[in-house]
Every structure is written in C-alpha cells, then in structure tokens.
Design a protein around this motif. Structure first.
Motif, short mmCIF file in Angstrom:
data_model
loop_
_atom_site.label_atom_id
_atom_site.label_comp_id
_atom_site.label_asym_id
_atom_site.label_seq_id
_atom_site.Cartn_x
_atom_site.Cartn_y
_atom_site.Cartn_z
N GLU A 62 0.81 -1.22 0.00
CA GLU A 62 0.00 0.00 0.00
C GLU A 62 0.85 1.26 0.00
O GLU A 62 0.32 2.36 0.15
CB GLU A 62 -0.94 0.00 1.21
N SER A 63 2.15 1.12 -0.18
CA SER A 63 3.02 2.30 -0.11
C SER A 63 2.81 3.27 -1.27
O SER A 63 3.25 4.42 -1.20
CB SER A 63 4.49 1.87 -0.05
N GLU A 64 2.18 2.80 -2.34
CA GLU A 64 1.89 3.68 -3.46
C GLU A 64 0.40 4.01 -3.58
O GLU A 64 -0.04 4.61 -4.55
CB GLU A 64 2.36 3.04 -4.78
N LEU A 65 -0.38 3.63 -2.58
CA LEU A 65 -1.81 3.92 -2.59
C LEU A 65 -2.06 5.15 -1.71
O LEU A 65 -1.87 5.10 -0.49
CB LEU A 65 -2.61 2.73 -2.06
N PRO A 66 -2.46 6.26 -2.31
CA PRO A 66 -2.54 7.51 -1.55
C PRO A 66 -3.49 7.44 -0.37
O PRO A 66 -4.64 7.02 -0.49
CB PRO A 66 -3.03 8.52 -2.60
N PHE A 67 -2.97 7.80 0.79
CA PHE A 67 -3.72 7.93 2.03
C PHE A 67 -4.26 6.60 2.54
O PHE A 67 -5.14 6.59 3.40
CB PHE A 67 -4.85 8.95 1.89
N ALA A 68 -3.71 5.47 2.04
CA ALA A 68 -4.14 4.17 2.56
C ALA A 68 -3.80 4.07 4.05
O ALA A 68 -4.62 3.60 4.86
CB ALA A 68 -3.47 3.05 1.77
N LEU A 138 4.67 3.59 5.05
CA LEU A 138 3.46 4.33 4.76
C LEU A 138 3.57 5.01 3.40
O LEU A 138 4.66 5.40 2.97
CB LEU A 138 3.23 5.42 5.81
N ASP A 139 2.44 5.16 2.73
CA ASP A 139 2.45 5.99 1.53
C ASP A 139 2.84 7.40 1.95
O ASP A 139 2.55 7.86 3.06
CB ASP A 139 1.07 5.99 0.86
N ARG A 140 3.54 8.11 1.06
CA ARG A 140 4.12 9.41 1.40
C ARG A 140 3.10 10.42 1.92
O ARG A 140 3.33 11.08 2.94
CB ARG A 140 4.85 9.97 0.17
N PRO A 141 1.93 10.59 1.27
CA PRO A 141 0.98 11.59 1.80
C PRO A 141 0.48 11.24 3.20
O PRO A 141 0.25 12.14 4.01
CB PRO A 141 -0.15 11.60 0.77
N SER A 142 0.30 9.97 3.51
CA SER A 142 -0.10 9.60 4.87
C SER A 142 1.00 9.95 5.86
O SER A 142 0.73 10.48 6.95
CB SER A 142 -0.41 8.10 4.95
N ALA A 361 -5.27 6.54 -12.38
CA ALA A 361 -4.87 6.40 -10.98
C ALA A 361 -4.10 7.63 -10.51
O ALA A 361 -4.27 8.10 -9.38
CB ALA A 361 -4.04 5.14 -10.79
N ALA A 362 -3.24 8.16 -11.38
CA ALA A 362 -2.47 9.36 -11.04
C ALA A 362 -3.38 10.55 -10.84
O ALA A 362 -3.20 11.34 -9.90
CB ALA A 362 -1.45 9.65 -12.13
N ALA A 372 3.06 12.72 -4.49
CA ALA A 372 4.18 11.78 -4.63
C ALA A 372 3.70 10.49 -5.29
O ALA A 372 4.38 9.91 -6.15
CB ALA A 372 4.79 11.48 -3.26
N VAL A 373 2.52 10.02 -4.90
CA VAL A 373 1.96 8.82 -5.51
C VAL A 373 1.60 9.10 -6.96
O VAL A 373 1.84 8.27 -7.86
CB VAL A 373 0.72 8.36 -4.72
#
Length: 899
Positions: A62-68, A138-142, A361-362, A372-373
């Motif tokens: 989930e590191s590339e899933l925004p806000f997961a 963690l995904d970057r935005p999270s 997705a982007a 970032a994602v």
C-alpha cells in the motif's frame, strides 16, 4: 511480556500517563528490523487500557496507494469528521476518497491540518493513543499528514508513538523526540533462550548484536552460524530474510503461490482468496504457511510474522512468478486504481492500455493531494508509453506532481527525461516553466531567470509568455538584476495590447511596473497604480500569480490605503483554504506591511511563523527573505538577535544568489549599530550595502541606506559627505515620486543642513504613509537640529513625540537617544512603562490578535494549524502574563500596547 526493555517501557508508560492527564506527547521509535519496535507498540496498546487507540501499519503493498495508511489510522475517528472546520473536512474527505476531490482539497498541508483537527476532536471525551508501526512503509501523503500532526501536538490528551527503521527515517527525520532501540542485554537473551546452553546463547547474542527476532529465529538453527567465514560481519536483516525464505521453500507449491499472492496485495483474506482462485490454487493452502509460523490468520486478515517475512517471500520469488501473482490479483481486485498498479508490475515492455489506467490512478491521487503517488503513477505510465506521443506528456505530469510533492531533484530528473523525447513546443515550454519555478524557490534565481526568459521567447501564446515573464521579473527581484528586469518589462509591455484575459494583463502591468521601480525607471509607480485600479480586489484571489503581484504592487507604492486590503484578504483566503504552502510568501508580505506601520509585534509574529513554515515546506527563498525581514525589524529595536538572523540569511543568500536578501541583511546590520548609538560600526555595513546596490544597478530609493549614511557621516564629522549623499538620494526619490521615499530624502537633506523647510516637508510626506518608525526618526532628527540652533522650546515638542513614538514601537535604543536629546534641552522625558503585552511570544501574539478580532478558539486553531487545546493552553499563558481574565481585558491590553 517485554524482556530486557524496562527503560523503553517506562518511556512509553510516561507518554501514555501524560495523555491521561491532558498532556500531549510524541515519540519516534527507531531501530533495525527485528529489534522489537512492533513488540513495544503492542505493549503501548496494553498500557493504553481504557483509552481510545488508533493504530496503523505501513505495508509495501500500500506504499503507493494515496492515504491508505491514513485511512487505516483514522477510520475509528471518522465519526467526528463533521465536527472539524469545513475546509479541513473537505480536504480530508477528498484525500480518503470519502468525498469529491477539489483544487482546494489537493493541498497536502490541508490534509495534515485536518488530521490534527480530527484526532484532537476525537480526544475531547477520552484520551487517544496513536500507534503507527512500520511508518517507513506508509504511503508518502499519509506519512506527511501524520508528521504534520505530530509536530503540532502540545496540550491535547494525545500520545503518539511512531515506529520506523533506522535507515529509512524520511520523512520522520525531523524534530521529534526519538527513542532508539538497540539489542537487548545478554541476561535478557539468556532469559528468552533458557533451553540453550549459556555458551551458545552468548555466541548468538554477540553475533546478532542482541537483535531479539534474530535470536528467536536463528536459535532453531545454530549450525548456520558456523558456516559464516570468520571475521565477516553478519548482516542480520539479510540473514533473517534468508531464514524466512528458506522456511517458505519447504512449503508445497500451492502454499508458496498463495503466500506470494498474499504478499503482493491487501492482507484482507477475501482479496487473497479471489487472487488464489485466479491463479488456480486453493487459499486453504495458506494453512501450511501458518503452521510454519510465517503468517497468522486472524479476523479475516493475513497477518505476517514480521514485515521481513513478506519482503522475503516477494523478493525470493522468480520474476515470472511475481508477474503472474500481480496479474492474478489485478483480475481479482474491484478497485481500478489497484488494478492499474498490479498490471504495471505484471507487464513486460510498453502497454498503452495499462499506461492509460495508471494515468487515471495518477489523476485520482493528485485530486486527493497525494502528489508523490501521482508522480510515480505518471512516471510508470510514461515508461509504459514508449513510442507513444503521450510518453513525454506523462513524464512531464510526473515531474510536475513530484515538484508539488516537494521532491525537487526527482522532478528535475523526470522533466529531463521528458525533454529527451522531443515533445511538442507547448509541452517543452511547460517543462521550462516548472523548472524555472523549482530553481526560483529551491535553487538558483539566476538559472530560473535564464530558463524563464528563454521559454517566454519560444512561446507563441501571449498569455503563457506573460506568465513566464512575470515569473522572470520575480527572479530579477531576487537577483537584483535591474537590466534583465527592464528587458522583461519591455517585453511585457509589448504583449499587453494583445492580451484577451484581464487577469493576465494585470499581472503583466504589475510585474513590468515593479521591474521599472527597482531600476529607478520612469512610469513604474503609475503603471502599478493603474493595474491595481483595473478590477475589483475580490477577483485577485482566484489566480495565485495575480494575487502575488497585486500584493507586491501595493507594497511597492508604500501609500496609506492603496491596495492594503488586498493583503489581508489574501491571507484570509489562504488560511481558509488551508493552503499552507502558499503562506510563507504571503506572511512575508504581511509582515513587511506591518513592519512599516506601528504593528511591529504583529510583524514579528508573521515573520516567525513564515520562517517555521518555509523550513517545513522547503522554500529556501522564502526562509531567507523572512529571516532578512525579521533581522531588519529587530535591528530597529536594537535587539542582538538581529545580527544572528542577518548572518544566517547572508549564508543562505550567498549559496542561492538571493541578492535582495543580502541587501536587507546588510541594512539590518547597519541599522542595528545605529540603534545602539555606534555610527562608526554602522558605517562599513552601509557602505558595503551601497556597493552592492551599485554593483547590481539598483536605483529604487527604498532600498538605499542614504538617509542613514548621511546621518552617520554627520555624526562622524564628515558634513560634505553627508550633503553629497543626501543630494544624490533626493534625485532618486524625486524620480520615484512616492511619499515614503520623499519623506526620507527630505529628512536627509534637512540633517545635511539644507534648510528647516526640508524637515517640514518630510513631516508632511509622512502623513501620507503609515510608517511610525520613520516618522519618529524624522522628529528626532528635526528636534536635534532645533536644539543645535538653540530653539530649545521648539525642539522639545519634536523630541517628546519622538520618544513617545519609539517607546510605543519598542525601539528602546532610539527612544534612549531621543530622551538624551530632550534632556539636553533641559527636560526629562516621560518614558512609557513597557506593556506586559510586549512579553508575549510571536505565537502567543498571533493567538491573542485572532481572538480579539472575534475568532473563536476553534477558528483561531484552524487558521494557525494548531489544535483548540493548544490555543487554550497558550491563552492561559497569555492571561497569566498579562494578569487578566477576559477577552475584553485582552483587547484593552493589545490596544494600549499596540506595537
């Protein structure tokens, strides 16, 4: 039960005990894989008995899933989502895909502010403990949202524990209290491994440096230690991964396939089951992996023994097996964005269909502020579009998203890759616009100028060219490059007649006017004034570029009333929109405006907030300019910190070619010495500044220290030099024709001995500007001149007002000088007793002003990106410092001591 972690347990226990009594606390737990971070967080959950626990764990899948990760953490608290401020609620709902994405919601800092508000709301009835494990995954935005909240927890019943690997601290390598976990002591290892001989336990303990997981895993196969060559250090994480992979290799083929499918996606058993069905295996085969101690099936979730287990399963699989697993999961998942990610891992070579799915997705990620994602998705789409005309466009989108995420180096690399594909001219021009913005804010204004001017020359669209040239003028302002500024102004003027959109015309006029004023050219102030009068002010906020230039134009005029409402409106809009990234620049302009009035404490508060935010957002240029502004302000007060700030600014400016910051810092260093009454020490600073201005051809009289230099020359017995400098400066001020410049020029002429009328002219000009400090300086100079010509009674009038003005501003060094002059006339000054309001910190001052202006506690908290409890905490300190008990008394104190 924790063994060998007594001190660490006490630290966690104290943190949670603090939350129970209303004190916030944050702890970053670091250490290598297997060192016990997860176990410590499990213990924290036990210690939090009776409290509300919010928990999340980062995963590679989930590191590339925004806000997961953020959704996982906040899910129980979402019942309070409707109780946080509207703009923040909208931002968080969009980020978590609970509502539509909007332009305003796409600000990553808006989501951070909303996260802070939500957890503080959730903690109002029962204290909250937040536990974030494997935060490096963690995904970057999270991660950014969690870090934003962690930095601002002060007075809420909240404890936050974040666990992260030592070598993967970003973005958590910040100013958070940190607890580093090292290996457990030998006696603890012996307690864990009682079944083994003490000699072997000691050898194991030494080999793995006390790593608890390594001890447990390798104790079952001590012979493997004998196979390591003597003297070769043991890579513990690698050995653990090898041990887990070795254990998996003993499973049946179906079990290994099921385990691999679980490793590539969501731990939810239903998703894994569907993926296994697509791959032609029975999910029940996972029972073998559970029996082998690699996973556990609990609450319909596949729970891994350790993140290394998952990594080992995935990395040890054959590449073809991994692609097959991703393909199976892609067919099984109902989420189109997840499907796109998995398909991108499953294909070999270009694939336009998969690339198109990644673009969608982007777009979804960007609309939720997960830039970032989005950058990664766009980049993959571009790589999968080789040979397609869309490849360059997608790589440019990736670069722009990376820049929006604050990843400047990554953005530059992506943009360079896009240019190698020789995109159409409009696309390449857009690339240069982004590169110019990156250079202007984080790199070299000189390179930014070259990039922007070249792109403007290449553009065939007038409105695009005007935007680029306006940005080029901003670079010229940072560089103090008047020649390039005038050239850009000329090109802007030639484009103005063909512009169709009024907003673009206003931006062009304002940028052109500012460039002309900086170079001392004619017509600049009239052009700025005409632009400000073209349209209603309430339309300016719709375009960030136009908002910047309207506010900048108003400040260049330095007139009472002209355009000043624009700045307050801009600040209100940006705070309402939670547009934190835009605030450092606006706060600088607001502070600069306040610094040229009598609101010095407000200016200091704005500069202070801007410096903190600029560091957080990585805006080097804004950090330098706010340091310079604060240094200049404090120099007028004679405060020693001014020198420290100016020197810090000079170092940044030298590195990034921010020459305008250099001029401000030198001005501050000279003014500091003059405020201390030491003209000899001030002289070299002012003369150095004059040399810098001459070097760059700056003829804006507002940046010249000529009035101060004339005063220094007089004090040092050099009247001819004083007269020369004052006359030269007067020519520049007359050319600009603005009251602030003319007032200072007239004062310098008066001090140089031209005539008394010059002082009277200066006082008249001061009535058209809000600058209380310059007015007091003129009264002091006039009073001193009157005393020297033996008109003591007249001198006393001016000197009394000077003392009063300086005292009110807190410019105590100048007040002392004015009081000494007054005493020389035979009268002792009645000095103002410093207000206790002067003791407020900048943040306390901001809170006090917002509350006095009618904002509620919650509204003030939202505007300052704090929690309501933190505002209440600071309000109690404010009341204690001032000895008051109500907002009415607070308003009276601020009014009586307004500085």
């Amino acid at each position: 039960m924790l063994i060998g972690r007594d001190a660490e347990r006490r630290a966690i226990e104290q943190l949670i005990a603090g939350a129970r009594v209303g004190a916030a606390g944050v702890l970053l737990v670091t250490g290598e894989p297997g060192i016990g971070k997860t176990t410590l967080l499990d213990e924290a959950a036990v210690l939090a008995d009776g409290l509300q626990v919010l928990r999340a764990r980062g995963t590679e899948a989930e590191s590339e899933l925004p806000f997961a990760g953020l959704l996982q953490l906040l899910r129980p608290a979402l019942t309070d989502l409707d109780r946080i401020p509207g703009p923040q609620r909208t931002a968080l709902a969009a980020a978590l895909a609970l509502g539509p994405g909007t332009a305003g919601a796409a600000d990553r800092f808006a989501v951070g502010a909303a996260t802070l508000s939500l957890i503080c709301r959730y903690a109002e009835n029962t204290p909250v403990v937040l536990l974030v494990d494997d935060a490096h995954l963690l995904d970057r935005p999270s991660a950014e949202a969690v870090l934003f909240a962690a930095r601002r927890l002060v007075a809420d019943p909240i404890a936050m524990v974040i666990a992260v690997r030592s070598q993967q601290l970003q973005p958590f390598q910040a100013d958070l209290p940190t607890l580093r976990l090292d290996g457990i002591p030998l006696d603890a290892a012996q307690q864990i491994m009682r079944h083994l001989p003490a000699e072997l336990v000691e050898q194991l303990h030494h080999t793995v440096a006390g790593n608890p997981l390594a001890l447990l895993e390798l104790a079952d196969d001590p012979e493997r230690l004998l196979r390591i060559p003597p003297g070769v250090p043991l890579p513990v994480p690698a050995m653990l991964a090898e041990a887990f992979a070795s254990r998996a290799n003993g499973l049946s083929r179906d079990a290994r396939t099921a385990l691999l499918i679980a490793a590539v996606d969501d731990p939810e058993l239903g998703v894994v089951s569907r993926g296994c069905a697509e791959a032609g295996v029975d999910v029940a085969a996972l029972a073998e992996a559970e029996a082998a101690g690699l996973i556990a099936i609990r609450d319909s979730q596949v729970q891994w023994r350790h993140p290394l287990v998952r990594s080992a399963i995935y990395t040890s699989a054959d590449p073809a097996e991994r692609r097959t697993a991703h393909q199976a999961v892609a067919r099984a998942t109902p989420d189109p964005d997840r499907r796109a990610w998995h398909l991108s891992e499953a294909v070999l070579g270009a694939d336009d269909e998969v690339a198109a799915g990644l673009v969608v997705a982007a777009e979804h990620a960007a609309s939720r502020g997960a830039y970032a994602v989005a950058a990664t998705a766009y980049e993959r789409a571009g790589r999968l579009s080789r040979g397609s005309p869309d490849a360059a466009v997608r790589l440019v989108a990736a670069g722009e998203a990376a820049w929006s995420a604050g990843q400047a180096e990554r953005a530059e690399a992506l943009l360079d890759d896009a240019l190698l594909l020789r995109p159409p001219v409009p696309v390449s021009i857009h690339v240069q616009a982004i590169r110019g913005d990156i250079e202007l804010k984080c790199g070299s204004p000189r390179r930014a100028l070259d990039i922007l001017v070249a792109a403007a020359a290449e553009s065939t669209e007038p409105e695009v060219a005007v935007g680029l040239l306006a940005d080029a003028v901003a670079a010229c302002l940072q560089l103090c490059d008047t020649a390039a500024g005038l050239d850009a102004a000329g090109r802007l003027d030639s484009l103005l007649p063909v512009l169709e959109r009024p907003g673009a015309r206003i931006v062009g006029m304002l940028a052109s006017g500012v460039a002309k004023v900086l170079a001392g050219g004619s017509g600049g102030t009239d052009q700025i004034r005409d632009a400000l009068a073209l349209t209603p002010h309430d339309e300016a906020g719709k375009d960030p570029r136009r908002q910047y230039w309207t506010v900048m134009g108003a400040l260049f005029l330095r007139e009472t009333g002209t355009g000043r409402a624009l700045l307050q409106q801009a600040m209100h809009e940006r705070r309402e929109q939670v547009a934190l990234a835009a605030l450092p620049g606006l706060l600088f302009l607001l502070a600069r405006d306040d610094a040229t009035t009598d609101r010095w404490a407000d200016a200091e508060a704005s500069y202070d907030e801007a410096i903190r935010l600029a560091r957080e957002t990585g805006e080097t240029t804004e950090e330098a300019m706010n340091l310079a502004g604060l240094a200049w302000l404090m120099s007028h007060q004679g405060r020693a910190r001014s020198q420290e700030l100016a020197l810090r600014c000079l170092r940044i400016c030298a590195q990034h070619e921010i020459h305008i910051g250099t001029t401000w810092s030198l001005f501050a260093l000279g003014d500091l010495e003059l405020a201390r009454g030491d003209p000899a020490a001030a002289l070299p600073q002012y003369e150095r500044l004059v040399g810098v201005l001459a070097e760059y051809g700056i003829k804006d009289p507002d940046l010249s220290p000529a009035p101060e230099l004339a005063e220094v020359y007089l004090r040092l017995g050099r009247p001819d030099d004083a007269r020369r400098v004052a006359r030269e400066h007067s020519v520049l001020a007359e050319a600009k024709g603005q009251p602030w410049s003319l007032a200072r020029a007239a004062r310098a002429l008066g001090e140089a001995g031209e005539s008394e009328q010059e002082f009277l002219t200066a006082l008249s000009r001061h009535e058209q500007t809000p600058d209380a400090f310059e007015l007091a300086r003129t009264r002091l100079a006039y009073g001193a001149w009157l005393r020297r010509v033996r008109r003591r009674v007249d001198a006393r009038t001016q000197l009394r007002l000077a003392v009063q003005g300086f005292d009110l501003l807190g410019a105590l060094g100048w007040a002392d000088q004015a009081a000494a002059e007054l005493k020389a006339t035979g009268e002792t000054a009645r000095r103002r007793v410093p207000s206790t309001a002067d003791d407020l910190t900048p943040q306390e001052r901001q809170i006090a002003v917002l509350l006095v202006d009618g904002n509620s506690i919650r509204e003030a908290a939202a505007r300052l990106f704090l929690s309501p409890k933190t505002v209440e905490y600071h309000l109690r300190k404010i009341y204690a410092k001032l000895g008051i008990h109500s907002r009415g008394e607070l308003a009276d104190h601020l009014a009586s001591g307004r500085t």
